[in-house]
Write a protein that holds these residues in place. Sequence first.
Motif, PDB file in Angstrom:
ATOM      1  N   GLN A 100      36.029  43.411  32.357  1.00 39.49           N
ATOM      2  CA  GLN A 100      37.191  43.654  33.023  1.00 39.49           C
ATOM      3  C   GLN A 100      38.026  42.444  33.611  1.00 39.49           C
ATOM      4  O   GLN A 100      37.199  41.755  34.436  1.00 39.49           O
ATOM      5  N   PHE A 101      39.353  42.490  33.352  1.00 40.75           N
ATOM      6  CA  PHE A 101      40.181  41.549  34.235  1.00 40.75           C
ATOM      7  C   PHE A 101      40.899  42.587  35.182  1.00 40.75           C
ATOM      8  O   PHE A 101      41.361  43.673  34.955  1.00 40.75           O
ATOM      9  N   SER A 102      41.179  42.193  36.292  1.00 36.42           N
ATOM     10  CA  SER A 102      41.863  42.832  37.392  1.00 36.42           C
ATOM     11  C   SER A 102      42.685  41.866  37.918  1.00 36.42           C
ATOM     12  O   SER A 102      42.270  40.761  38.403  1.00 36.42           O
ATOM     13  N   LEU A 103      44.156  42.103  38.467  1.00 36.27           N
ATOM     14  CA  LEU A 103      45.009  41.625  39.036  1.00 36.27           C
ATOM     15  C   LEU A 103      45.512  42.616  40.211  1.00 36.27           C
ATOM     16  O   LEU A 103      45.968  43.429  39.823  1.00 36.27           O
ATOM     17  N   THR A 104      45.362  42.222  41.447  1.00 39.91           N
ATOM     18  CA  THR A 104      45.618  42.929  42.711  1.00 39.91           C
ATOM     19  C   THR A 104      46.486  41.868  43.355  1.00 39.91           C
ATOM     20  O   THR A 104      46.345  40.827  43.755  1.00 39.91           O
ATOM     21  N   ILE A 114      46.815  45.783  38.314  1.00 38.94           N
ATOM     22  CA  ILE A 114      46.551  46.068  36.964  1.00 38.94           C
ATOM     23  C   ILE A 114      45.171  45.540  36.572  1.00 38.94           C
ATOM     24  O   ILE A 114      44.626  44.446  36.850  1.00 38.94           O
ATOM     25  N   VAL A 115      44.574  46.624  35.434  1.00 35.47           N
ATOM     26  CA  VAL A 115      43.127  46.247  35.107  1.00 35.47           C
ATOM     27  C   VAL A 115      43.285  46.576  33.684  1.00 35.47           C
ATOM     28  O   VAL A 115      43.924  47.270  33.106  1.00 35.47           O
ATOM     29  N   ASN A 116      42.587  45.349  32.999  1.00 39.24           N
ATOM     30  CA  ASN A 116      42.324  45.248  31.666  1.00 39.24           C
ATOM     31  C   ASN A 116      40.722  45.436  31.446  1.00 39.24           C
ATOM     32  O   ASN A 116      40.256  44.820  31.894  1.00 39.24           O
ATOM     33  N   ARG A 117      40.321  46.723  30.737  1.00 37.53           N
ATOM     34  CA  ARG A 117      39.224  46.888  30.447  1.00 37.53           C
ATOM     35  C   ARG A 117      38.818  46.566  28.986  1.00 37.53           C
ATOM     36  O   ARG A 117      39.673  47.172  28.131  1.00 37.53           O
ATOM     37  N   ASN A 118      37.564  46.314  28.469  1.00 34.85           N
ATOM     38  CA  ASN A 118      37.122  46.014  27.107  1.00 34.85           C
ATOM     39  C   ASN A 118      36.003  46.410  26.813  1.00 34.85           C
ATOM     40  O   ASN A 118      35.039  46.701  27.598  1.00 34.85           O
ATOM     41  N   HIS A 119      35.613  46.534  25.560  1.00 30.43           N
ATOM     42  CA  HIS A 119      34.362  47.206  25.023  1.00 30.43           C
ATOM     43  C   HIS A 119      34.136  48.484  25.551  1.00 30.43           C
ATOM     44  O   HIS A 119      33.277  48.450  26.609  1.00 30.43           O
ATOM     45  N   TYR A 169      47.616  37.296  45.790  1.00 26.55           N
ATOM     46  CA  TYR A 169      46.964  37.668  44.819  1.00 26.55           C
ATOM     47  C   TYR A 169      45.382  37.657  44.498  1.00 26.55           C
ATOM     48  O   TYR A 169      44.959  36.563  45.389  1.00 26.55           O
ATOM     49  N   GLN A 170      44.589  38.333  43.891  1.00 25.07           N
ATOM     50  CA  GLN A 170      43.516  38.322  43.579  1.00 25.07           C
ATOM     51  C   GLN A 170      43.373  38.698  42.025  1.00 25.07           C
ATOM     52  O   GLN A 170      43.372  39.682  41.700  1.00 25.07           O
ATOM     53  N   LEU A 171      42.750  37.480  41.265  1.00 21.50           N
ATOM     54  CA  LEU A 171      42.588  37.736  39.828  1.00 21.50           C
ATOM     55  C   LEU A 171      41.248  37.615  39.540  1.00 21.50           C
ATOM     56  O   LEU A 171      40.583  36.521  39.946  1.00 21.50           O
TER      57      LEU A 171
END
Length: 421
Positions: free
Chosen positions: A56-60, A80-85, A29-31
Motif C-alpha cells: 500500500q502507498f499512502s499520501l496524507t 490518497i491510498v493505492n492498494r495492490n495485490h 505531507y506524509q508519504l
Amino acid sequence: MLGFEAPAGDLFSSRLGLRQALQAHGFEYQLAHVIQTAYNAKGGYNTDKKAEYIDQFSLTFSQSLAALTGMPNAAIEGNIVNRNHDNNLTSSRLQDLRVGFNDLAQESWGGQSITRLGWLNFRNSWLDGRLQWRIGLMNKVQDFDQIIPCDFQMLSLCGGKSADSGTWYNWNVHYWGSTVQYRLTPELTLLAGVLEQNSQAPTRGHAWSVSTDGSRGLLLPLEAEWRTRRFGLPGIYSLGLLYTNAKQADLYLGQSGGPGALDPGGYRHYRDTWFLYTGFNQQLNRHADNANRGLSLAWSLGLADQRSNKSRYSTSLALRYRGLFDARPNDWLALGVAKMQGSANFRRSQNFLNQQGGVEDHSDPRYAPLPESSVNAELYYRFKATPWLELQPLIQYWGRPGGIAQTSDAWVVGLKTAINF
C-alpha cells in the motif's frame, strides 16, 4: 505520544530536501509505503502452505490556506491510498469463507487493488485551537477512535474497535460529513459529527466519486476523549457511541413478523442501530533519559447491536515497549491478544439455514457453520533500520479462526515493512 510519535526522518528530506521546500509554501505531507506478508505455518481452514503479499502507498497531506483566506488555522486536508495485490491469507487459508471473516492477518487488505480518495475536506479552528471544525469528504480516522496506534499487522489489534460497527469504514474510504471537536478543559475533549451512511462507499465505483448515490441514512458519532497523567505518566482514555438511522437487516432469518415482514432475501428490516466503543492507552514506565522510551498498555472494546451485526463484541489488550535495549532506543517490542464473540442472531440464522436445507454435516458445502468466539494474538519486534525504514517480523496465533470450532488453530509468520518517503 504512546505510539503516535512523529517519524524521526524520511527519505526525501534527507536526500532531496523536498519536505522543507513544500513546507515553505504551507504544504505538509506524509508519504509511506507499507508491505505486509503472511505465511500459514500450521493449521487453519486450508492447511496447504501459502505466502500472501499485499502492499500500500499512502499520501496524507494538508495545505495551509492562511495566505489565501486570512484565516490562520484554515487548511485543506486530503488522503490518497493505492492498494495492490488483492490477496490475503485470511480468505485463502485461515478462515471458513462460508461465514466470511472476523479478522485479517494483513490489516491493510481492503478487498481490491485500487487507488482511492480517502478524504478531502476543509478544516479550521478557533479559540486558540480549542474548537475545531471539518466539512467535506470525510473519514472517521480524522477525528474518532484515535487513541491506539495501528502498528500490529493483525486487524483486531490495529487501532480501536469502532470500525467493527460495519456502518462506517476505515481510512481509505470517504463519505460526506462534518465533524466538530471542542476541548472543554486541557484534558477533556468532546467530539461529534454528522456523516453520510453509505453502503456503496467501499465499492470501486465510489473510489473518486462525490455522489451520494447509495446513501441510506445518517451516522451520528459522539465521543469523549480524556488525556491525563496517571503515576506521573501520560495516558489517554475514550468512550464513544455511534448511532445510525439507516435501515438494518436483521440477521435472524424468519424472525418474528411472518413471511410478510421479510424482504426477497429473507431478512426482516428495522430502523436504527448503535455501536459502543471504548478504550485506553496508558504509559506504565519511562526511561529517565528519554520520555518516549518505556512500556505502555492499551485496551479496547467494541459492543454491537447483534440483531444486525455478526459480532456481539470484540476486545483486545496489548503491551508495547519502545526502546527496550539501550543500543536500539527506537525499536519496538509488542504483544497483543484479541477476542471476538459472534452474534447470537447470526448463529441462529446459520442454524435456521441448516434446518431449512436439512444439512447437518459440517463438511457439506451447503452447511452454514455456527460461529462462536475466537482468540487471536500477535508478537512483533520492529527494527528501526534507518530513520525512514522499519522492518517488523511477527508471529500470529489464531485460536478457532472465525469462531468456528471445526477450524484448526493456526500459526502465521509474517513481515511488515514500512518506508517513509
